[in-house]
Motif scaffolding. Sequence first.
Motif, PDB file in Angstrom:
ATOM      1  N   UNK A 105       0.811  -1.218   0.000  1.00  0.00           N
ATOM      2  CA  UNK A 105       0.000   0.000   0.000  1.00  0.00           C
ATOM      3  C   UNK A 105       0.847   1.272   0.000  1.00  0.00           C
ATOM      4  N   UNK A 106       1.992   1.257   0.660  1.00  0.00           N
ATOM      5  CA  UNK A 106       2.832   2.454   0.710  1.00  0.00           C
ATOM      6  C   UNK A 106       3.471   2.796  -0.621  1.00  0.00           C
ATOM      7  N   UNK A 107       3.972   1.802  -1.327  1.00  0.00           N
ATOM      8  CA  UNK A 107       4.687   2.104  -2.569  1.00  0.00           C
ATOM      9  C   UNK A 107       3.813   1.956  -3.812  1.00  0.00           C
ATOM     10  N   UNK A 108       2.876   1.044  -3.811  1.00  0.00           N
ATOM     11  CA  UNK A 108       2.052   0.821  -5.001  1.00  0.00           C
ATOM     12  C   UNK A 108       0.726   1.567  -4.926  1.00  0.00           C
ATOM     13  N   UNK A 109       0.317   1.986  -3.742  1.00  0.00           N
ATOM     14  CA  UNK A 109      -0.949   2.685  -3.587  1.00  0.00           C
ATOM     15  C   UNK A 109      -2.099   1.725  -3.330  1.00  0.00           C
ATOM     16  N   UNK A 113      -2.714  -2.363  -4.285  1.00  0.00           N
ATOM     17  CA  UNK A 113      -2.663  -3.256  -3.121  1.00  0.00           C
ATOM     18  C   UNK A 113      -4.053  -3.786  -2.780  1.00  0.00           C
ATOM     19  N   UNK A 114      -5.081  -2.968  -2.953  1.00  0.00           N
ATOM     20  CA  UNK A 114      -6.453  -3.427  -2.708  1.00  0.00           C
ATOM     21  C   UNK A 114      -6.859  -4.508  -3.692  1.00  0.00           C
ATOM     22  N   UNK A 115      -6.439  -4.367  -4.951  1.00  0.00           N
ATOM     23  CA  UNK A 115      -6.748  -5.395  -5.948  1.00  0.00           C
ATOM     24  C   UNK A 115      -6.075  -6.717  -5.571  1.00  0.00           C
ATOM     25  N   UNK A 116      -4.840  -6.631  -5.073  1.00  0.00           N
ATOM     26  CA  UNK A 116      -4.145  -7.844  -4.622  1.00  0.00           C
ATOM     27  C   UNK A 116      -4.904  -8.475  -3.455  1.00  0.00           C
ATOM     28  N   UNK A 117      -5.364  -7.642  -2.527  1.00  0.00           N
ATOM     29  CA  UNK A 117      -6.113  -8.148  -1.378  1.00  0.00           C
ATOM     30  C   UNK A 117      -7.421  -8.810  -1.819  1.00  0.00           C
ATOM     31  N   UNK A 156      -6.509   8.184   0.610  1.00  0.00           N
ATOM     32  CA  UNK A 156      -5.810   6.908   0.574  1.00  0.00           C
ATOM     33  C   UNK A 156      -4.607   7.078  -0.346  1.00  0.00           C
ATOM     34  N   UNK A 157      -3.530   6.334  -0.098  1.00  0.00           N
ATOM     35  CA  UNK A 157      -2.371   6.457  -0.984  1.00  0.00           C
ATOM     36  C   UNK A 157      -2.730   5.985  -2.390  1.00  0.00           C
ATOM     37  N   UNK A 162      -2.373   7.248  -9.295  1.00  0.00           N
ATOM     38  CA  UNK A 162      -2.990   8.516  -8.915  1.00  0.00           C
ATOM     39  C   UNK A 162      -2.975   9.491 -10.076  1.00  0.00           C
ATOM     40  N   UNK A 163      -1.931   9.481 -10.893  1.00  0.00           N
ATOM     41  CA  UNK A 163      -1.868  10.377 -12.037  1.00  0.00           C
ATOM     42  C   UNK A 163      -2.891  10.007 -13.103  1.00  0.00           C
ATOM     43  N   UNK A 164      -3.198   8.716 -13.220  1.00  0.00           N
ATOM     44  CA  UNK A 164      -4.148   8.243 -14.234  1.00  0.00           C
ATOM     45  C   UNK A 164      -5.572   8.541 -13.792  1.00  0.00           C
TER      46      UNK A 164
END
Length: 165
Positions: A105-109, A113-117, A156-157, A162-164
């Motif tokens: 979550x810190x580096x990928x956002x 990370x939510x999709x992985x979860x 949320x990170x 975030x740019x997209x």
Amino acid sequence: MNKTWLKERSELGVSAVLVGLGVLILVDALTIHTDFAQRGPIGPKAVPVVVGSLLIVVALLLARDVLRGGRGEAEGGEDVDLTAPADWRTVLLLCAAFLANAALIGMAGFPISGAVLFWGAAYALGSRHFVRDPLIAAGLSVATFLIFNNLLGVPLPGGPLMEVL
């Protein structure tokens, strides 16, 4: 009060736990500082205040019902095999998905990370649709990110997406 009276009204314990959780949620919600992200009439306090209040209301209704003689039905357990061993594979896969989310979550956002979860939880619980599941997980994660970040004002990170978005 004797032990028999308490034993016959054991649901009061559930009511006490619900009151405790409701109070804990309300106290925690009321300490949220809203000046950092308030973007509309509904801020980050709204949902926890509603949930905490409803927990207390349900606890009081349950206690009233129990004290008036209401009793919950005993669970039949017709589809539970108490002799079967614990499914540690599923538990470990769920833990791995959660830990991967925490690590990413810190580096990928949150969207990644939510999709992985979400995908990891679906896989751990038995879904084997290798095209559909990641797409649904990505959609859920992005929707959750947008709802919290844009509508509720809870940042949320975002990570590289975030740019997209």
